[in-house]
Each structure stands twice: as structure tokens, then as C-alpha cells.
Design an enzyme around this catalytic site. Structure first.
Site, PDB file in Angstrom:
ATOM      1  N   ASN A 180       0.869  -1.179   0.000  1.00 47.85           N
ATOM      2  CA  ASN A 180       0.000   0.000   0.000  1.00 47.85           C
ATOM      3  C   ASN A 180       0.906   1.229   0.000  1.00 47.85           C
ATOM      4  O   ASN A 180       1.483   1.569   1.027  1.00 47.85           O
ATOM      5  CB  ASN A 180      -0.893  -0.044   1.261  1.00 47.85           C
ATOM      6  CG  ASN A 180      -1.772   1.192   1.386  1.00 47.85           C
ATOM      7  OD1 ASN A 180      -1.809   2.025   0.483  1.00 47.85           O
ATOM      8  ND2 ASN A 180      -2.460   1.307   2.502  1.00 47.85           N
ATOM      9  N   LYS A 205       0.119   4.245  -0.348  1.00 48.98           N
ATOM     10  CA  LYS A 205      -0.555   5.420   0.232  1.00 48.98           C
ATOM     11  C   LYS A 205      -0.334   6.655  -0.653  1.00 48.98           C
ATOM     12  O   LYS A 205      -0.290   6.536  -1.868  1.00 48.98           O
ATOM     13  CB  LYS A 205      -0.093   5.635   1.676  1.00 48.98           C
ATOM     14  CG  LYS A 205      -0.284   4.365   2.513  1.00 48.98           C
ATOM     15  CD  LYS A 205      -0.189   4.584   3.979  1.00 48.98           C
ATOM     16  CE  LYS A 205      -0.391   3.254   4.699  1.00 48.98           C
ATOM     17  NZ  LYS A 205      -0.401   3.373   6.138  1.00 48.98           N
ATOM     18  N   HIS A 249      -9.913   1.049   4.425  1.00 50.84           N
ATOM     19  CA  HIS A 249      -8.679   1.244   5.194  1.00 50.84           C
ATOM     20  C   HIS A 249      -8.970   2.201   6.357  1.00 50.84           C
ATOM     21  O   HIS A 249      -9.739   3.148   6.200  1.00 50.84           O
ATOM     22  CB  HIS A 249      -7.583   1.810   4.286  1.00 50.84           C
ATOM     23  CG  HIS A 249      -6.241   1.783   4.930  1.00 50.84           C
ATOM     24  ND1 HIS A 249      -5.866   2.692   5.890  1.00 50.84           N
ATOM     25  CD2 HIS A 249      -5.196   0.932   4.781  1.00 50.84           C
ATOM     26  CE1 HIS A 249      -4.640   2.411   6.297  1.00 50.84           C
ATOM     27  NE2 HIS A 249      -4.207   1.358   5.641  1.00 50.84           N
ATOM     28  N   GLU A 305      -7.367   4.545   7.577  1.00 53.97           N
ATOM     29  CA  GLU A 305      -7.073   5.961   7.306  1.00 53.97           C
ATOM     30  C   GLU A 305      -8.228   6.615   6.561  1.00 53.97           C
ATOM     31  O   GLU A 305      -8.490   7.803   6.714  1.00 53.97           O
ATOM     32  CB  GLU A 305      -5.759   6.083   6.516  1.00 53.97           C
ATOM     33  CG  GLU A 305      -4.561   5.851   7.432  1.00 53.97           C
ATOM     34  CD  GLU A 305      -3.300   5.387   6.726  1.00 53.97           C
ATOM     35  OE1 GLU A 305      -3.238   5.426   5.484  1.00 53.97           O
ATOM     36  OE2 GLU A 305      -2.375   4.952   7.442  1.00 53.97           O
ATOM     37  N   GLU A 310      -5.849  -5.158  10.327  1.00 55.84           N
ATOM     38  CA  GLU A 310      -4.893  -4.086  10.591  1.00 55.84           C
ATOM     39  C   GLU A 310      -5.274  -3.350  11.871  1.00 55.84           C
ATOM     40  O   GLU A 310      -6.079  -2.401  11.813  1.00 55.84           O
ATOM     41  CB  GLU A 310      -4.889  -3.089   9.432  1.00 55.84           C
ATOM     42  CG  GLU A 310      -4.451  -3.666   8.110  1.00 55.84           C
ATOM     43  CD  GLU A 310      -3.833  -2.592   7.230  1.00 55.84           C
ATOM     44  OE1 GLU A 310      -2.684  -2.771   6.826  1.00 55.84           O
ATOM     45  OE2 GLU A 310      -4.476  -1.575   6.968  1.00 55.84           O
ATOM     46  N   GLY A 323       1.789   2.251  10.901  1.00 61.54           N
ATOM     47  CA  GLY A 323       2.693   3.393  10.833  1.00 61.54           C
ATOM     48  C   GLY A 323       3.364   3.751  12.158  1.00 61.54           C
ATOM     49  O   GLY A 323       3.916   4.843  12.299  1.00 61.54           O
ATOM     50  N   SER A 328       2.897  -2.097  10.397  1.00 62.46           N
ATOM     51  CA  SER A 328       4.334  -2.081  10.690  1.00 62.46           C
ATOM     52  C   SER A 328       5.039  -3.390  10.326  1.00 62.46           C
ATOM     53  O   SER A 328       5.932  -3.842  11.051  1.00 62.46           O
ATOM     54  CB  SER A 328       4.579  -1.721  12.162  1.00 62.46           C
ATOM     55  OG  SER A 328       4.098  -0.417  12.418  1.00 62.46           O
TER      56      SER A 328
HETATM   57  P1  PGA Z   1       2.406   0.357   7.702  1.00 61.57           P
HETATM   58  O1  PGA Z   1       0.966   0.558   6.997  1.00 61.57           O
HETATM   59  O2  PGA Z   1       2.977  -0.909   7.164  1.00 61.57           O
HETATM   60  O3  PGA Z   1       3.176   1.579   7.309  1.00 61.57           O
HETATM   61  O4  PGA Z   1       2.152   0.267   9.167  1.00 61.57           O
HETATM   62  C1  PGA Z   1       0.121  -0.537   6.765  1.00 61.57           C
HETATM   63  C2  PGA Z   1      -1.177  -0.066   6.145  1.00 61.57           C
HETATM   64  O5  PGA Z   1      -1.656   1.016   6.513  1.00 61.57           O
HETATM   65  O6  PGA Z   1      -1.745  -0.745   5.299  1.00 61.57           O
END
Ligand code: PGA
Length: 258
Positions: free
Chosen positions: A7, A9, A96, A98, A168, A174, A211
Site C-alpha cells: 500500500n 498510500k 482502510h 485511514e 490491521e 505506521g 508495521s
Molecule cells: P504500515 O501501513 O505498514 O506503514 O504500518 C500498513 C497499512 O496502513 O496498510
């Protein structure tokens, strides 16, 4: 077979995305890998064209991070599944955290998007997971039940085959702090149970996200409850992402060729 989804982003210009995708293509040119692992990268919409160009004809697939629930219409600034299909996308990330948080996506809207994606025959990667406050309040089961039920209730039997779940936990995204293995194991087991209760006719792959790095991927991917990983920041680093793909390949048995 394990899954590795990147991803990206809101990172990469079209040119940067092309270079990254080309690099992945070159580095992952190993005949054995496609029999053991499925790889999908999800760049921003503006980079989809250049990623398509860079990956066309390779075994690596690409997808989108979001879509609109309608196929077309007066929806300024939105992108439909029809447009994504025309760009060769094979998957769309739906719900997601976010987007749930920053774009205020409701569970109802997520359910409509998901239906649109599976109707088009693309993989819908449905993200679910609890916040830290919900975890502390021992509400993991309640949150996952609500998120899965609201998105999946009433799905047609063949539509389940286009579904992937990404567990997740919001507190692990993150933060550099992946969930503990035992927590992942329990959450994946619970999700599998809930999917059966909701009528899943067969196995639905359940990915872990939050992460994931080249360092911790092996421990996570070795868990039998984990069918793959959804990788955020580490997917922007070609070395890390390719390492995760190779680790995933080692943690699975190949699909037979005949
Ligand atoms: P990250 O993000 O690996 O940077 O923690 C994962 C995600 O949001 O899909």
C-alpha cells in the site's frame, strides 16, 4: 500460497512509481516465486498508468487504494471501479482505517464499495481492525464483528471468492510497533470464525497489516493463521518489499503446476 500487498498510500509521483515498479519487476524475476506468492502493489491513482506500463506482462499485479461505490456519474474527484478495471487493476483496498478516519467513510459506504469491487470480479481487500482505546476496553471481538458483519452480510456465494481480509489493528499502523504474534493469531482465528458465521463458503485469505518490515515478516508469515501481509511504508523500499516477498515464498508450499 501467501499474499503480499503493498500500500503505497499518498507517495510516489508517476515517474517515481514507474521506477519503483520496474525495480520490483527486475528484482522479483524468479520463476519459482509466482507459484508460491501473489504480489499486488497499490500506488496512488495518478501513478496507476505508469505502474501498469512498468508491470504489464509480469507476474506482479497492481490495484487501487480506494474507489467510488457508483460506476459513473456526477461525483467530482472520484474514481470508479470501471476506470480501475480499464487500467488493468486486479484489486481495490476497501475500508482502510485511514479512510474510515480521515475521509469519514461509514460502514454502509464501505459495504457498497465492496460490492462494487467484487461484482467487477476484482479482489476486494477489506481492512478491519480495532483502535488502541477499543483494545484497552476489551472490545476487539465486538469491533471486528461489527466491521465484518456490516461489510459482508448478504454477499452472494461467488462474491466471497473475490474477497481478502486485512486485519490491521489501527494502533500498529505506521507506528513501527507491529502487533504481538499471539494477538495476531487470536485475531485471525476470530476473523475466520466470524467469516464462517457470516456464510463464507470456503477459505477467505486473511492478511495481517501494521508495521510489517523485512525484519519481522518471517515471524508473522510463519503463523499458519496468516495468509499474507499488507505492507505500508516498507513497500516503498524496494529492498524491504522484495525481502518480504521472498520470505513469504519460503513460508508457503508451492501450488502444483499440473
Ligand atoms: P504500515 O501501513 O505498514 O506503514 O504500518 C500498513 C497499512 O496502513 O496498510
Amino acid at each position: 500460497m501467501k499474499w503480499v500487498v503493498g500500500n503505497w498510500k499518498m507517495h510516489t509521483t508517476a515517474q517515481e512509481a514507474k521506477l519503483l515498479a520496474r525495480r520490483l519487476r527486475e528484482e522479483l524475476y524468479e520463476p519459482e516465486l509466482p507459484r508460491r506468492v501473489r504480489v499486488i502493489v497499490c500506488p496512488p491513482f495518478t501513478s496507476l498508468c505508469s505502474v501498469q506500463e512498468a508491470l504489464r506482462g509480469s507476474w506482479l499485479q497492481w490495484g487501487a487504494q480506494n474507489c467510488h461505490e457508483e460506476l459513473e456519474g456526477a461525483f467530482t474527484g472520484e474514481i470508479s471501479v470501471r476506470m480501475l478495471t480499464a487500467l488493468g487493476c486486479s484489486a481495490v483496498i476497501v475500508g482502510h482505517s485511514e479512510r474510515r478516519r480521515t475521509a469519514g467513510e461509514s460502514t454502509e459506504r464501505i459495504a457498497r464499495k465492496l460490492r462494487r469491487v467484487v461484482q467487477a470480479g476484482l479482489w476486494a481487500i477489506l481492512c478491519v481492525g480495532e483502535t488502541l482505546a477499543q483494545r484497552r476496553a476489551h472490545r476487539v471481538r465486538a469491533v471486528l464483528t461489527h466491521q465484518l458483519r456490516s461489510a459482508l452480510q448478504g454477499l452472494e456465494p461467488q462474491q466471497w471468492e473475490s474477497l481478502l481480509i486485512a486485519y490491521e489493528p489501527v494502533w500498529a499502523i505506521g507506528t513501527g510497533q507491529a502487533a504481538e504474534l499471539e494477538h495476531i493469531r487470536q485475531a485471525h482465528t476470530l476473523i475466520a470464525e466470524l467469516l464462517t458465521q457470516l456464510g463464507a463458503p470456503g477459505h477467505v485469505p486473511i492478511l495481517y497489516g501494521g508495521s510489517v518490515t523485512a525484519e519481522n515478516a518471517q515471524q508473522i508469515l510463519q503463523l499458519p493463521e496468516v495468509d499474507g501481509v499488507l505492507v505500508g511504508s516498507a513497500s516503498l523500499d524496494a529492498w524491504q518489499f522484495c525481502t518480504i516477498v521472498r520470505v513469504a515464498a519460503l513460508c508457503t508450499s508451492p501450488i502444483p503446476t499440473c
